[in-house]
Design a protein around this motif. Sequence first.
Motif, short mmCIF file in Angstrom:
data_model
loop_
_atom_site.label_atom_id
_atom_site.label_comp_id
_atom_site.label_asym_id
_atom_site.label_seq_id
_atom_site.Cartn_x
_atom_site.Cartn_y
_atom_site.Cartn_z
N LEU A 1 3.40 5.75 -5.69
CA LEU A 1 3.28 5.78 -7.15
C LEU A 1 2.29 6.84 -7.62
CD1 LEU A 1 3.18 2.08 -8.44
CD2 LEU A 1 4.75 3.87 -9.21
N LEU A 2 1.18 6.95 -6.89
CA LEU A 2 0.10 7.84 -7.31
C LEU A 2 0.26 9.28 -6.84
CD1 LEU A 2 -2.98 5.48 -6.76
CD2 LEU A 2 -1.78 5.98 -8.89
N THR A 3 0.93 9.48 -5.73
CA THR A 3 0.96 10.81 -5.12
C THR A 3 2.27 11.57 -5.27
OG1 THR A 3 1.60 9.86 -2.97
CG2 THR A 3 -0.77 10.12 -3.40
N SER A 4 3.34 10.87 -5.60
CA SER A 4 4.65 11.54 -5.70
C SER A 4 4.78 12.25 -7.05
CB SER A 4 5.78 10.54 -5.51
OG SER A 4 7.03 11.19 -5.64
N LYS A 5 4.44 13.53 -7.08
CA LYS A 5 4.54 14.30 -8.31
C LYS A 5 6.00 14.49 -8.74
CE LYS A 5 0.24 16.90 -7.62
NZ LYS A 5 -0.37 18.24 -7.48
N THR A 6 6.88 14.55 -7.75
CA THR A 6 8.31 14.71 -8.05
C THR A 6 8.83 13.53 -8.86
OG1 THR A 6 8.64 15.95 -6.00
CG2 THR A 6 10.60 15.04 -7.07
N MET A 7 8.47 12.30 -8.43
CA MET A 7 8.91 11.11 -9.15
C MET A 7 8.28 11.03 -10.54
SD MET A 7 11.23 9.22 -7.87
CE MET A 7 10.97 7.76 -8.87
N GLN B 1 0.82 -1.21 0.00
CA GLN B 1 0.00 0.00 0.00
C GLN B 1 0.85 1.26 0.00
OE1 GLN B 1 -3.36 -0.03 -0.38
NE2 GLN B 1 -3.23 2.19 -0.58
N ALA B 2 1.97 1.23 0.74
CA ALA B 2 2.85 2.40 0.81
C ALA B 2 3.42 2.73 -0.57
CB ALA B 2 3.98 2.15 1.81
N PHE C 1 10.11 4.62 -17.49
CA PHE C 1 8.88 4.46 -18.27
C PHE C 1 7.92 3.51 -17.55
CE2 PHE C 1 6.53 2.47 -21.91
CZ PHE C 1 5.82 3.60 -22.28
N GLY C 2 8.49 2.44 -16.97
CA GLY C 2 7.68 1.49 -16.22
C GLY C 2 6.99 2.13 -15.03
N TRP C 3 7.63 3.14 -14.43
CA TRP C 3 7.03 3.86 -13.31
C TRP C 3 5.71 4.50 -13.73
CZ3 TRP C 3 8.99 4.23 -8.29
CH2 TRP C 3 8.33 5.13 -7.44
N TRP C 4 5.73 5.15 -14.90
CA TRP C 4 4.53 5.80 -15.42
C TRP C 4 3.45 4.78 -15.75
CZ3 TRP C 4 2.39 10.54 -16.63
CH2 TRP C 4 3.13 11.66 -16.23
N ILE C 5 3.84 3.69 -16.38
CA ILE C 5 2.86 2.67 -16.77
C ILE C 5 2.26 2.01 -15.52
CG2 ILE C 5 2.47 0.57 -18.10
CD1 ILE C 5 3.19 3.13 -19.70
#
Length: 243
Positions: free
Chosen positions: A65-71, A59-60, A110-114
């Motif tokens: 993944l969803l909230t870190s705008k910086t990443m 969950q963390a 790229f995998g992070w975005w997907i």
Amino acid sequence: MDYEDDAQEPFLHHKDEEMNIDIEIQSKIREGFIYKVFGIVLYQILILFMLVFLGYTFQAFHDFLLTSKTMLILTFFITLTCLFLPIFNPNIYRTVPTNYIVLTIFSLSFGWWIAAFTILYTKTSVLFVLCLTTITVASLTCYAMYTRKDYTAFGGFLFTALIVLIFASILEIFFPIPLLRLLLIYFSLMIFCIYLIYDVQLVIGDRGKKFSEDDYILAALNIYLDIVNIFLELLKIFGTRDN
């Protein structure tokens, strides 16, 4: 005259043998290239699976993944940099081990975005789309290998269609019309399916055009992007949002 022909025959036969050996060597080199390309594609897909799996399991990490705008911003620019590097350094994807390092960085960013997009959908629908994507990709790959039609001649058409798709997608952001969005999804799916056939035939190398054996990283990137885009478009059609 017959004696001259008889004298030349062993030399001609020897030359034919050398040509056959050269053809066999080239065939083996191409076969090794094909295995290497699809092995690299599998490596990229495994990285993507790992990120998606972590997103669904922890969950963390899911929230990060969803909230870190910086990443998201960082991985976006890293992805673009990796894609445009060959423009400034044409040999970047031909130099070992730099090409593998850049490939891994690209696959992670790229995998992070997907992964961030995928985990917005329910696990069940993602698994269904994953199975559907596997069947689609396998079918298109087999078709590309065994059809007599030469899709490597469609490069100009596909590139033009891709440019139209990009501009239409930008237009849809400013004018969010549901019908336009639906048409774009199906148009995108069609284009990337044809692109997969096109890229697979370039890898196989028995048609009009082909990838050079030195461009195994570039070839793998193209096929990987085709597969991921097919998955994303199918997910938009058949996926169920996780409320």
